[in-house]
Design an enzyme around this catalytic site. Structure first.
Site, PDB file in Angstrom:
ATOM      1  N   ASP A 408       0.485  -1.135   0.203  1.00  0.00           N
ATOM      2  CA  ASP A 408       0.311  -0.146  -0.201  1.00  0.00           C
ATOM      3  C   ASP A 408       0.879   0.811  -0.068  1.00  0.00           C
ATOM      4  OD1 ASP A 408      -2.200  -1.951   0.349  1.00  0.00           O
ATOM      5  OD2 ASP A 408      -2.057  -1.344   2.458  1.00  0.00           O
TER       6      ASP A 408
HETATM    7  P1  NAP Z   1       0.585  -4.100   3.512  1.00  0.00           P
HETATM    8  O1  NAP Z   1       0.078  -2.965   2.113  1.00  0.00           O
HETATM    9  O2  NAP Z   1      -0.236  -4.610   4.539  1.00  0.00           O
HETATM   10  O3  NAP Z   1       1.187  -5.086   2.561  1.00  0.00           O
HETATM   11  C1  NAP Z   1       2.275  -6.245   2.532  1.00  0.00           C
HETATM   12  C2  NAP Z   1       2.296  -7.097   2.098  1.00  0.00           C
HETATM   13  O4  NAP Z   1       3.578  -8.001   1.816  1.00  0.00           O
HETATM   14  C3  NAP Z   1       1.414  -7.579   0.741  1.00  0.00           C
HETATM   15  O5  NAP Z   1       0.949  -7.554  -0.002  1.00  0.00           O
HETATM   16  C4  NAP Z   1       2.158  -9.415   1.203  1.00  0.00           C
HETATM   17  O6  NAP Z   1       2.020 -10.172  -0.049  1.00  0.00           O
HETATM   18  C5  NAP Z   1       3.625  -8.906   1.571  1.00  0.00           C
HETATM   19  N1  NAP Z   1       4.475 -10.269   2.315  1.00  0.00           N
HETATM   20  C6  NAP Z   1       3.704 -10.253   3.393  1.00  0.00           C
HETATM   21  N2  NAP Z   1       4.258 -11.979   4.343  1.00  0.00           N
HETATM   22  C7  NAP Z   1       5.585 -11.344   2.954  1.00  0.00           C
HETATM   23  C8  NAP Z   1       6.478 -12.158   3.895  1.00  0.00           C
HETATM   24  N3  NAP Z   1       7.058 -13.551   4.370  1.00  0.00           N
HETATM   25  N4  NAP Z   1       7.514 -12.103   2.474  1.00  0.00           N
HETATM   26  C9  NAP Z   1       7.192 -10.973   1.894  1.00  0.00           C
HETATM   27  N5  NAP Z   1       6.213 -10.461   2.013  1.00  0.00           N
HETATM   28  C10 NAP Z   1       5.290 -10.832   2.336  1.00  0.00           C
HETATM   29  O7  NAP Z   1       1.998  -3.325   3.716  1.00  0.00           O
HETATM   30  P2  NAP Z   1       2.355  -1.633   3.857  1.00  0.00           P
HETATM   31  O8  NAP Z   1       3.284  -1.238   2.132  1.00  0.00           O
HETATM   32  O9  NAP Z   1       3.931  -1.562   4.816  1.00  0.00           O
HETATM   33  O10 NAP Z   1       2.178  -0.790   4.120  1.00  0.00           O
HETATM   34  C11 NAP Z   1       0.736  -0.914   5.246  1.00  0.00           C
HETATM   35  C12 NAP Z   1      -0.469  -0.532   4.673  1.00  0.00           C
HETATM   36  O11 NAP Z   1      -0.995  -1.397   7.189  1.00  0.00           O
HETATM   37  C13 NAP Z   1      -0.955   0.937   4.885  1.00  0.00           C
HETATM   38  O12 NAP Z   1      -2.152   0.775   3.687  1.00  0.00           O
HETATM   39  C14 NAP Z   1      -1.145   1.346   6.726  1.00  0.00           C
HETATM   40  O13 NAP Z   1      -2.212   2.429   5.902  1.00  0.00           O
HETATM   41  C15 NAP Z   1      -1.776  -0.032   6.601  1.00  0.00           C
HETATM   42  N6  NAP Z   1      -1.532   0.141   8.869  1.00  0.00           N
HETATM   43  C16 NAP Z   1      -0.082   0.256   9.190  1.00  0.00           C
HETATM   44  C17 NAP Z   1      -0.038   1.180  10.636  1.00  0.00           C
HETATM   45  C18 NAP Z   1       0.737   1.043  11.238  1.00  0.00           C
HETATM   46  O14 NAP Z   1       1.348   2.143  12.366  1.00  0.00           O
HETATM   47  N7  NAP Z   1       1.796   1.164  10.038  1.00  0.00           N
HETATM   48  C19 NAP Z   1      -1.921   1.027  11.578  1.00  0.00           C
HETATM   49  C20 NAP Z   1      -2.724   0.511  10.826  1.00  0.00           C
HETATM   50  C21 NAP Z   1      -2.980   0.379   9.051  1.00  0.00           C
HETATM   51  P3  NAP Z   1       1.730 -11.719  -0.607  1.00  0.00           P
HETATM   52  O15 NAP Z   1       1.079 -12.057   0.250  1.00  0.00           O
HETATM   53  O16 NAP Z   1       2.039 -11.656  -1.450  1.00  0.00           O
HETATM   54  O17 NAP Z   1       3.365 -11.921   0.103  1.00  0.00           O
END
Ligand code: NAP
Length: 486
Positions: A408
């Site tokens: 994301d």
């Molecule tokens: P993300 O959008 O959740 O994407 C994570 C990606 O990691 C997934 O598409 C997944 O694809 C891949 N993944 C999962 N396990 C893996 C592994 N073992 N090895 C390789 N890839 C793996 O993560 P992000 O880009 O860090 O974004 C964070 C999201 O969380 C944002 O939308 C944010 O708004 C939300 N959020 C964050 C917080 C905060 O405080 N940080 C709080 C609430 C919400 P595959 O399944 O294909 O592997």
């Protein structure tokens, strides 16, 4: 002798605790100083506990008939709580940190609710204002306790799906109103220490139980419909609630350390909630009352291009010959626990003369600051780590963006697609690098549950696999190259 302990010493200990809480919090604002900040705040907590014991000893022993028993119970509670926290703090995996924070929040709320319960059941002759504050703290503390437990259950996979039924918000509203009605009645009925009985069946203590029962139920009902992925924001809200409840009960007990600690936690929790919501371009109301992410049915027909898989070894060797690489870590890196391997790979690139930087999105991962902590754990120097605003302009002059377990935070839809749930969220400009490698296991979506056009872009290649395993292959390939050259 102990009863002679002057109020001055207690006041000084409270003041020291308050100062240490705030100084500790200030140090937590940077990953470089955060560990010492936590230590400083811990010393503050110790000072607050000591001040509480000094206070108990300074009060006339005749007014405390159960002093010995109470001190013993407090010491047992401290040993059990402190021991459990020490053990779980050392054992918990970084990816399970949100669950642990949820549990700790809940306990804080429960502690505030318990203080209120002692005051209410003891019927200590409080006035209108004090009873109002006690009940408000009780309500917020109880909601925070039961809500945090549900949040923990969702994050830990004990509860798998959000529970949503028709008319749920109305039912929740009715439960909240009932809690407020019982609380309102208690405020007037308990004033000045008098027990006004409605009927012999409806005693004051039964009403107090009912009040707590309703408040706990409301916490459960409020949290059940919220999607598991929104739990970090919800935990942050409950963190603010807990602080507020503790501060209110500190006012009831006239305990300055509790009041200050509560206010600091309440204010920090509120700010964190607002910052998280802002960084996701969502309102707190949207987090609490909408079904975000999970139900996305959008097709990817609007996306041009195709997914182009490549081998980890090829990607590793390409980066070895690049001039500059920016790494975008995300939740998947934490899930794979690939941080040590990542830094090992980075050091190999640096030895080959590649300039490497890390770009951190404010909401990457599942907890604020999770990526900073992850990289710090692996020993990555802080001067290689850059926050979004400080590095975003650099992508367009960079050879390679390595997106590892992130989705994301690099989704270009946020810039262009008004109908996207993340439209308006600032993203890291990984797409603007000359070449992009995305490491992820397959076609799993990110937290927002939407497709990412970046993965289909001409300059992007997918490296499929667990982040740690892919990095191991990249390391092997680059090492193999150096061995050949030697
Ligand atoms: P993300 O959008 O959740 O994407 C994570 C990606 O990691 C997934 O598409 C997944 O694809 C891949 N993944 C999962 N396990 C893996 C592994 N073992 N090895 C390789 N890839 C793996 O993560 P992000 O880009 O860090 O974004 C964070 C999201 O969380 C944002 O939308 C944010 O708004 C939300 N959020 C964050 C917080 C905060 O405080 N940080 C709080 C609430 C919400 P595959 O399944 O294909 O592997």
């Amino acid at each position: 002798m102990l009863t002679m302990i002057p109020q001055l010493v207690i006041g000084a200990a409270d003041l020291a605790a308050a100062f240490l809480f705030m100084y500790g919090l200030q140090r937590m604002s940077s990953p470089a100083t955060a560990p010492s900040g936590i230590f400083v705040a811990g010393i503050g907590m110790l000072a607050a506990v000591l001040a509480s014991f000094l206070y108990v000893f300074s009060v006339n022993a005749a007014a405390q008939p159960h002093l010995g028993v109470n001190i013993t119970l407090a010491l047992i509670a401290l040993a059990l709580g402190g021991g459990a926290a020490w053990w779980s703090g050392r054992k918990v995996a970084l990816t399970a940190m949100p669950q642990m924070v949820a549990l700790y929040n809940g306990m804080g709320g429960g502690a505030a609710g318990s203080i209120a319960a002692v005051e209410l059941f003891g019927n200590k002759g409080h006035g209108l204002a004090q009873l109002g504050v006690t009940l408000l703290g009780a309500l917020i503390g109880a909601v925070s306790l039961s809500g945090s437990l549900i949040a923990w259950a969702k994050l830990d996979g004990v509860i798998h799906k959000p529970l949503r039924v028709r008319g749920q918000q109305i039912f929740n509203g009715v439960v909240l109103l009932a809690t407020l009605a019982v609380g309102g009645y208690l405020i007037f009925a308990l004033q000045g220490g008098t027990d006004t009985l409605i009927t012999p069946m409806i005693t004051m203590s039964r009403l107090i139980y009912l009040f707590f029962g309703f408040a706990l139920l409301y916490g459960v009902l409020m949290t059940l419909p919220i999607g598991g992925a929104d739990m970090p924001v919800v935990i942050s809200i409950y963190n603010a609630f807990t602080g507020l409840a503790v501060g209110l009960e500190g006012f009831v007990l006239q305990n300055p350390a509790l009041m200050i600690a509560g206010m600091v936690v309440g204010a920090a929790g509120t700010l964190l909630t607002l910052l998280m919501a802002k960084a996701m371009n969502r309102s707190v109301g949207n987090v609490l009352f909408t079904n975000f992410g999970g139900a996305s049915k959008r097709k990817r027909s609007h996306i041009k291009g195709s997914l182009k898989p490549t081998e980890a070894a090829d990607a590793g060797i390409f980066m070895r010959y690049a001039k500059s690489v920016i790494i975008v870590p995300g939740y998947g890196l934490a899930a794979a626990q690939g941080q040590q391997k990542l830094y090992e790979f980075v050091k190999l690139l640096q030895v080959s003369g590649v300039s490497v930087k890390f770009a951190i999105h404010p909401v990457a991962g599942r907890m604020p600051g999770q990526m900073d902590v992850l990289l710090a754990e692996a020993g990555v120097p802080y001067d290689l780590i850059f926050q979004l605003d400080d590095i975003n302009e650099e992508f367009k002059t960079t050879d390679v963006a390595l997106v590892i377990g992130a989705n994301d935070v690099v989704n270009t839809e946020a810039r262009t697609d008004k109908s996207s749930p993340i439209f308006g969220m600032p993203i890291l400009n990984a797409d603007q690098a000359k070449k992009v490698y995305v490491v992820k296991r397959g076609q799993g979506k990110g937290y927002a549950g939407i497709v990412n056009p970046l993965f289909y872009a001409d300059n992007c290649n997918m490296v499929y696999g667990d982040a740690a395993a892919v990095l191991a292959k990249m390391i092997e390939a680059v090492r193999g190259l150096s061995a050949q050259a030697a």
